[in-house]
Design an enzyme around this catalytic site. Sequence first.
Site, PDB file in Angstrom:
ATOM      1  N   GLY A  12       0.852  -1.233  -0.017  1.00 41.87           N
ATOM      2  CA  GLY A  12      -0.076  -0.014  -0.048  1.00 41.87           C
ATOM      3  C   GLY A  12       0.938   1.225  -0.048  1.00 41.87           C
ATOM      4  O   GLY A  12       0.527   2.466   0.618  1.00 41.87           O
ATOM      5  N   ARG A  65     -15.164 -16.093  -9.454  1.00 42.48           N
ATOM      6  CA  ARG A  65     -14.836 -14.512  -9.679  1.00 42.48           C
ATOM      7  C   ARG A  65     -16.102 -13.614  -9.434  1.00 42.48           C
ATOM      8  O   ARG A  65     -16.102 -12.656  -8.857  1.00 42.48           O
ATOM      9  CB  ARG A  65     -14.357 -14.390 -11.133  1.00 42.48           C
ATOM     10  CG  ARG A  65     -13.044 -13.387 -11.153  1.00 42.48           C
ATOM     11  CD  ARG A  65     -12.587 -13.693 -12.578  1.00 42.48           C
ATOM     12  NE  ARG A  65     -11.262 -14.457 -12.618  1.00 42.48           N
ATOM     13  CZ  ARG A  65     -10.206 -13.994 -11.850  1.00 42.48           C
ATOM     14  NH1 ARG A  65      -9.945 -12.953 -11.735  1.00 42.48           N
ATOM     15  NH2 ARG A  65      -9.139 -14.830 -12.076  1.00 42.48           N
ATOM     16  N   ILE A  92      -7.992  -9.375 -11.546  1.00 39.50           N
ATOM     17  CA  ILE A  92      -8.741  -8.948 -12.723  1.00 39.50           C
ATOM     18  C   ILE A  92     -10.423  -8.756 -12.111  1.00 39.50           C
ATOM     19  O   ILE A  92     -10.824  -9.888 -11.817  1.00 39.50           O
ATOM     20  CB  ILE A  92      -8.516 -10.084 -13.774  1.00 39.50           C
ATOM     21  CG1 ILE A  92      -6.873 -10.129 -13.829  1.00 39.50           C
ATOM     22  CG2 ILE A  92      -9.310  -9.821 -14.867  1.00 39.50           C
ATOM     23  CD1 ILE A  92      -6.420 -11.136 -15.069  1.00 39.50           C
ATOM     24  N   HIS A 109      -0.808   1.633 -13.038  1.00 36.15           N
ATOM     25  CA  HIS A 109       0.182   0.482 -13.738  1.00 36.15           C
ATOM     26  C   HIS A 109       1.423   0.910 -14.134  1.00 36.15           C
ATOM     27  O   HIS A 109       1.786   1.970 -14.709  1.00 36.15           O
ATOM     28  CB  HIS A 109      -0.676   0.088 -15.075  1.00 36.15           C
ATOM     29  CG  HIS A 109       0.189  -1.005 -15.896  1.00 36.15           C
ATOM     30  ND1 HIS A 109      -0.150  -2.323 -15.171  1.00 36.15           N
ATOM     31  CD2 HIS A 109       0.641  -1.312 -16.941  1.00 36.15           C
ATOM     32  CE1 HIS A 109       0.546  -3.083 -15.856  1.00 36.15           C
ATOM     33  NE2 HIS A 109       1.156  -2.471 -16.998  1.00 36.15           N
ATOM     34  N   GLU A 143     -10.909  -4.522 -20.403  1.00 36.93           N
ATOM     35  CA  GLU A 143      -9.578  -5.175 -20.844  1.00 36.93           C
ATOM     36  C   GLU A 143      -8.621  -4.621 -20.049  1.00 36.93           C
ATOM     37  O   GLU A 143      -8.211  -3.496 -19.315  1.00 36.93           O
ATOM     38  CB  GLU A 143      -9.280  -4.341 -22.213  1.00 36.93           C
ATOM     39  CG  GLU A 143      -8.126  -5.089 -22.678  1.00 36.93           C
ATOM     40  CD  GLU A 143      -7.477  -4.269 -24.082  1.00 36.93           C
ATOM     41  OE1 GLU A 143      -6.289  -4.286 -24.227  1.00 36.93           O
ATOM     42  OE2 GLU A 143      -8.226  -3.292 -24.550  1.00 36.93           O
ATOM     43  N   GLN A 171       8.192   4.156  -8.799  1.00 37.71           N
ATOM     44  CA  GLN A 171       7.374   4.311  -7.714  1.00 37.71           C
ATOM     45  C   GLN A 171       7.338   5.813  -7.176  1.00 37.71           C
ATOM     46  O   GLN A 171       6.367   6.258  -6.611  1.00 37.71           O
ATOM     47  CB  GLN A 171       7.619   3.398  -6.686  1.00 37.71           C
ATOM     48  CG  GLN A 171       6.979   2.057  -6.750  1.00 37.71           C
ATOM     49  CD  GLN A 171       7.564   0.849  -5.845  1.00 37.71           C
ATOM     50  OE1 GLN A 171       8.163   1.139  -5.185  1.00 37.71           O
ATOM     51  NE2 GLN A 171       7.309  -0.414  -6.598  1.00 37.71           N
TER      52      GLN A 171
END
Length: 210
Positions: A12, A65, A92, A109, A143, A171
Amino acid sequence: RCRVVVLISGSGTNLQAIIDGAAEQQCPYEVCAVISNKPEAYGLARANDAGIETAVVNHREYLDREGFDTALIEVIDRYQPELVVLAGFMRILTPGFVRHYSGRLINIHPSLLPKYQGLHTHQRALDAGDSEHGATVHFVTEELDGGPPIVQAVVPVESGDTAQSLAQRVQVQEHIIYPLAVEWFAEGRLRMACDRAELDGHPLPASGHR
Ligand code: 3YE
């Protein structure tokens, strides 16, 4: 203030940057809950330390899921968030989940999307001999890592870099651009319109440009 729920799976550090942003004068958002799919995630302790409510929805306790995502939606929606932020959340998400939060769900990302969707992005950038690498904040669509980009940070790849040294450099920038994107959204400046992100009514560059 704009109500934000943050989803995590791990340590985190991006969550911490967003929490720190919320503590600044006149910040337009508040983190009303942090939810993890992993009970041991260190980010839960960060939330606790900041006096933020936490919840665990353990994906291992669900048959599939759909079941997990339905349970996750139920917990998130108790907090009535205007924005849901994925911060090192490693699942996902189903089309149903993505649709439920369409236009109010964002992710960060660690690559210059559309390059290197998926995992091991730092090693892949090194292996390809890229001279630049970075991170992208994007709206989440069905996607994986394919939704409209909001903001990118570019860092140089330096000689002798390892995946770890490169990840560290990326980062530092993630912790700047992620709170910035959350602020834009909270100020009502950021929208997803027709699969494009818009800032102040102007289209942001689609994937493949910057
Ligand atoms: N889901 C959709 N679209 C997106 N989730 C995330 C972004 C994003 C999204 O843009 N539909 C790792 C890659 C996932 C993976 O395969 N995860 C496994 C579980 C692994 C584990 O639990 O450790 C899985 O089956 O989901 C957030 C980033 C997701 C990265």
